[in-house]
Enzyme design. Sequence first.
Site, PDB file in Angstrom:
ATOM      1  N   CYS A 271      19.668   8.937   3.155  1.00 37.64           N
ATOM      2  CA  CYS A 271      20.352  10.186   3.532  1.00 37.64           C
ATOM      3  C   CYS A 271      21.502   9.935   4.497  1.00 37.64           C
ATOM      4  O   CYS A 271      22.492  10.649   4.476  1.00 37.64           O
ATOM      5  CB  CYS A 271      19.348  11.150   4.152  1.00 37.64           C
TER       6      CYS A 271
ATOM      7  N   THR B  13      16.435  21.786  -2.480  1.00 39.46           N
ATOM      8  CA  THR B  13      15.026  22.106  -2.215  1.00 39.46           C
ATOM      9  C   THR B  13      14.866  22.674  -0.804  1.00 39.46           C
ATOM     10  O   THR B  13      14.062  23.585  -0.585  1.00 39.46           O
ATOM     11  CB  THR B  13      14.135  20.858  -2.380  1.00 39.46           C
ATOM     12  N   GLY B  14      15.649  22.135   0.132  1.00 42.83           N
ATOM     13  CA  GLY B  14      15.552  22.614   1.521  1.00 42.83           C
ATOM     14  C   GLY B  14      15.825  24.101   1.635  1.00 42.83           C
ATOM     15  O   GLY B  14      15.131  24.814   2.363  1.00 42.83           O
TER      16      GLY B  14
ATOM     17  N   GLU C 206      26.689  13.932  -3.055  1.00 36.43           N
ATOM     18  CA  GLU C 206      25.802  12.869  -2.599  1.00 36.43           C
ATOM     19  C   GLU C 206      25.368  12.080  -3.842  1.00 36.43           C
ATOM     20  O   GLU C 206      24.682  12.621  -4.708  1.00 36.43           O
ATOM     21  CB  GLU C 206      24.575  13.475  -1.898  1.00 36.43           C
TER      22      GLU C 206
ATOM     23  N   GLU D   9       6.079  13.104  -5.320  1.00 34.52           N
ATOM     24  CA  GLU D   9       5.275  12.788  -6.516  1.00 34.52           C
ATOM     25  C   GLU D   9       5.626  11.415  -7.093  1.00 34.52           C
ATOM     26  O   GLU D   9       4.904  10.883  -7.928  1.00 34.52           O
ATOM     27  CB  GLU D   9       5.465  13.864  -7.591  1.00 34.52           C
TER      28      GLU D   9
ATOM     29  N   GLY E  13      14.240  16.299   2.439  1.00 38.28           N
ATOM     30  CA  GLY E  13      14.539  16.172   1.014  1.00 38.28           C
ATOM     31  C   GLY E  13      15.948  16.671   0.739  1.00 38.28           C
ATOM     32  O   GLY E  13      16.805  16.688   1.635  1.00 38.28           O
TER      33      GLY E  13
HETATM   34  P1  NAD Z   1      13.639  16.560  -3.230  1.00 40.14           P
HETATM   35  O1  NAD Z   1      14.203  17.712  -2.497  1.00 40.14           O
HETATM   36  O2  NAD Z   1      13.731  16.538  -4.700  1.00 40.14           O
HETATM   37  O3  NAD Z   1      12.090  16.381  -2.894  1.00 40.14           O
HETATM   38  C1  NAD Z   1      11.628  16.251  -1.563  1.00 40.14           C
HETATM   39  C2  NAD Z   1      10.192  16.723  -1.496  1.00 40.14           C
HETATM   40  O4  NAD Z   1      10.185  18.132  -1.747  1.00 40.14           O
HETATM   41  C3  NAD Z   1       9.278  16.097  -2.555  1.00 40.14           C
HETATM   42  O5  NAD Z   1       8.009  15.869  -1.975  1.00 40.14           O
HETATM   43  C4  NAD Z   1       9.193  17.178  -3.603  1.00 40.14           C
HETATM   44  O6  NAD Z   1       8.005  17.151  -4.370  1.00 40.14           O
HETATM   45  C5  NAD Z   1       9.223  18.427  -2.736  1.00 40.14           C
HETATM   46  N1  NAD Z   1       9.628  19.661  -3.422  1.00 40.14           N
HETATM   47  C6  NAD Z   1      10.345  19.812  -4.550  1.00 40.14           C
HETATM   48  N2  NAD Z   1      10.469  21.124  -4.865  1.00 40.14           N
HETATM   49  C7  NAD Z   1       9.836  21.812  -3.893  1.00 40.14           C
HETATM   50  C8  NAD Z   1       9.634  23.197  -3.632  1.00 40.14           C
HETATM   51  N3  NAD Z   1      10.097  24.139  -4.450  1.00 40.14           N
HETATM   52  N4  NAD Z   1       8.958  23.543  -2.519  1.00 40.14           N
HETATM   53  C9  NAD Z   1       8.488  22.604  -1.656  1.00 40.14           C
HETATM   54  N5  NAD Z   1       8.632  21.279  -1.863  1.00 40.14           N
HETATM   55  C10 NAD Z   1       9.306  20.888  -2.970  1.00 40.14           C
HETATM   56  O7  NAD Z   1      14.299  15.262  -2.574  1.00 40.14           O
HETATM   57  P2  NAD Z   1      14.089  13.741  -3.012  1.00 40.14           P
HETATM   58  O8  NAD Z   1      14.843  13.536  -4.283  1.00 40.14           O
HETATM   59  O9  NAD Z   1      12.655  13.388  -2.939  1.00 40.14           O
HETATM   60  O10 NAD Z   1      14.810  12.970  -1.822  1.00 40.14           O
HETATM   61  C11 NAD Z   1      16.172  12.711  -1.799  1.00 40.14           C
HETATM   62  C12 NAD Z   1      16.918  13.706  -0.943  1.00 40.14           C
HETATM   63  O11 NAD Z   1      16.340  13.728   0.358  1.00 40.14           O
HETATM   64  C13 NAD Z   1      18.367  13.345  -0.740  1.00 40.14           C
HETATM   65  O12 NAD Z   1      19.168  14.500  -0.825  1.00 40.14           O
HETATM   66  C14 NAD Z   1      18.394  12.796   0.681  1.00 40.14           C
HETATM   67  O13 NAD Z   1      19.642  12.864   1.319  1.00 40.14           O
HETATM   68  C15 NAD Z   1      17.360  13.626   1.347  1.00 40.14           C
HETATM   69  N6  NAD Z   1      16.844  12.945   2.536  1.00 40.14           N
HETATM   70  C16 NAD Z   1      17.159  13.450   3.756  1.00 40.14           C
HETATM   71  C17 NAD Z   1      16.723  12.802   4.907  1.00 40.14           C
HETATM   72  C18 NAD Z   1      17.055  13.329   6.290  1.00 40.14           C
HETATM   73  O14 NAD Z   1      16.427  12.899   7.255  1.00 40.14           O
HETATM   74  N7  NAD Z   1      17.992  14.236   6.414  1.00 40.14           N
HETATM   75  C19 NAD Z   1      15.959  11.641   4.798  1.00 40.14           C
HETATM   76  C20 NAD Z   1      15.673  11.159   3.514  1.00 40.14           C
HETATM   77  C21 NAD Z   1      16.106  11.825   2.389  1.00 40.14           C
END
Ligand code: NAD
Length: 489
Positions: A286, A234-235, A384, A180, A230
């Site tokens: 990440c 959230t994962g 992190e 978003e 993400g």
């Molecule tokens: P986030 O988990 O807040 O959001 C990621 C996505 O998930 C967004 O599109 C968000 O709207 C969505 N989301 C949020 N709540 C949800 C729900 N309940 N159900 C489904 N989707 C939902 O993460 P962020 O702040 O956008 O990104 C940063 C994080 O991502 C860091 O922890 C980073 O390490 C990780 N990351 C990992 C990788 C990788 O390849 N392992 C790459 C980039 C970022």
Amino acid sequence: MSTRSYHHFIGGEVVDGAGRGAIERRSPAGGRLVARYAEGTPDDIDLAVEAARAAFEQGPWPRMSGLQRAEVLNRLADLIRDNRERLARIEVEEVGKPIRFARGDIDGAVGLTRYAASLAMQMAGSVYTNIGAGKTALLTREAVGVVALVTPWNFPALILSQKVPFALAAGCAVVLKPSEFTSGSAFEIAALAAEAGLPAGVFNVVSGYGATVGDHLTAHPGIDFVSFTGSTRTGSRVVANTSRHLVKSSVELGGKSANIVFADADLEAAVDGALMGVFFNNGECCVSGSRLFVQSSIADDFIAKVVERSRRLKVGDPFDEDTDIGALIDEQHLAKVAGLVRTGIEEGAELALGGKVAGGSAGHFHEATIFDRVEPGMTIFREEIFGPVLSVTRFETVEDAVRLANDTAYGLSNYVWSKNIDTVLTVAKRLKSGWVQANTVIDGAPQLPLTGVKGSGFGYEMGQAGFEEFTQLKTLLIHTGPRAPVFPV
Ligand code: NAD
């Protein structure tokens, strides 16, 4: 650039959607309103899943030859390349990352899309003829179906390109929910894909908040596979959602990677690797090497050099070609980073550089910050931070380095610096992470899969393994000729 407005892209059409509101995106580097994205609702997701299902079950895309799909993907790669500067500037406006890194992201997106095109041509199964007289088995590889893709804000176009072209190459239909904070490039790339000849309904984009549209999408019974990138928090929510309908998922999550420097390394290269490890993409990365481990015999000199070079980094306007560290994604995130820095000081780590919010109220900037003598019990060793904050810990032996590096809940990537192949291999084999790189940092290529272990998730992204996530094996066993009865009654 003027303020851009984006609506959902569903079934090949730009649609207003059921939601009334719009999410306003202000530049993290100055507050200007740079974009509006439609605020999606669960109804919009339902429509997008329906459009993707129709495209998958009845449309031409999954039925095309690999060559035809590759041609569309290669045209998409050409269009992304032709729009490089425009897309890079959108990333800078919405993310706050320095322009030179944003251009690198777009080049990465082009490379990933071209590689995925080549995979479309190579999608193949295998044949067994050694399983008994009259029997032949064909293992065929099919598209997994309708896939839900959810992406974060730190590399919007790049992470999208680690997923979308791979899914398309396999013949899947896609519903994408971008972050978003940074949805612009997703809509731009979907429009370019349509221009490249992708049939309507194959690539749908719905913008909106995670708790509403993201949650609804990943729990949707009409989805066959979810690929999420993400945060770890959230994962795990996404995995709970997918488990309700026993849907397969791949989750790429957070990290707290080690960057280990041995005394016999090329120290000039390792100093640069230390900076790249933590300050690349504002530290919002990440696979950032945010925990630097330095062998004690070289530690004082090495750390002094890292501090000296980091002091010269330019923090500020991400559009400035000389900027090294731009603006953090938003005010809350800046406050989180600043709070962790304060905790680092309170818990007794030695502040060697920076430590302060920079740039006043004009943007969400934070100084390049380095803590020395960080201990495993400290919060900044474990959490992190996702900002330009490096923690340095000294070690004596290979054994110490491995123990310290593995002392984390995460397992995404790790880096080793040594000219001794014996040290490199010994350490690499014992590091618990999906990625290990030696004498380089945050490096990669479309052919190389990324995966996490422990709190960094599971499943593959990129490479042949990442492509196969979007496919399903079917075992077809054929009997020819006379067959002896099993029940000769
Ligand atoms: P986030 O988990 O807040 O959001 C990621 C996505 O998930 C967004 O599109 C968000 O709207 C969505 N989301 C949020 N709540 C949800 C729900 N309940 N159900 C489904 N989707 C939902 O993460 P962020 O702040 O956008 O990104 C940063 C994080 O991502 C860091 O922890 C980073 O390490 C990780 N990351 C990992 C990788 C990788 O390849 N392992 C790459 C980039 C970022």
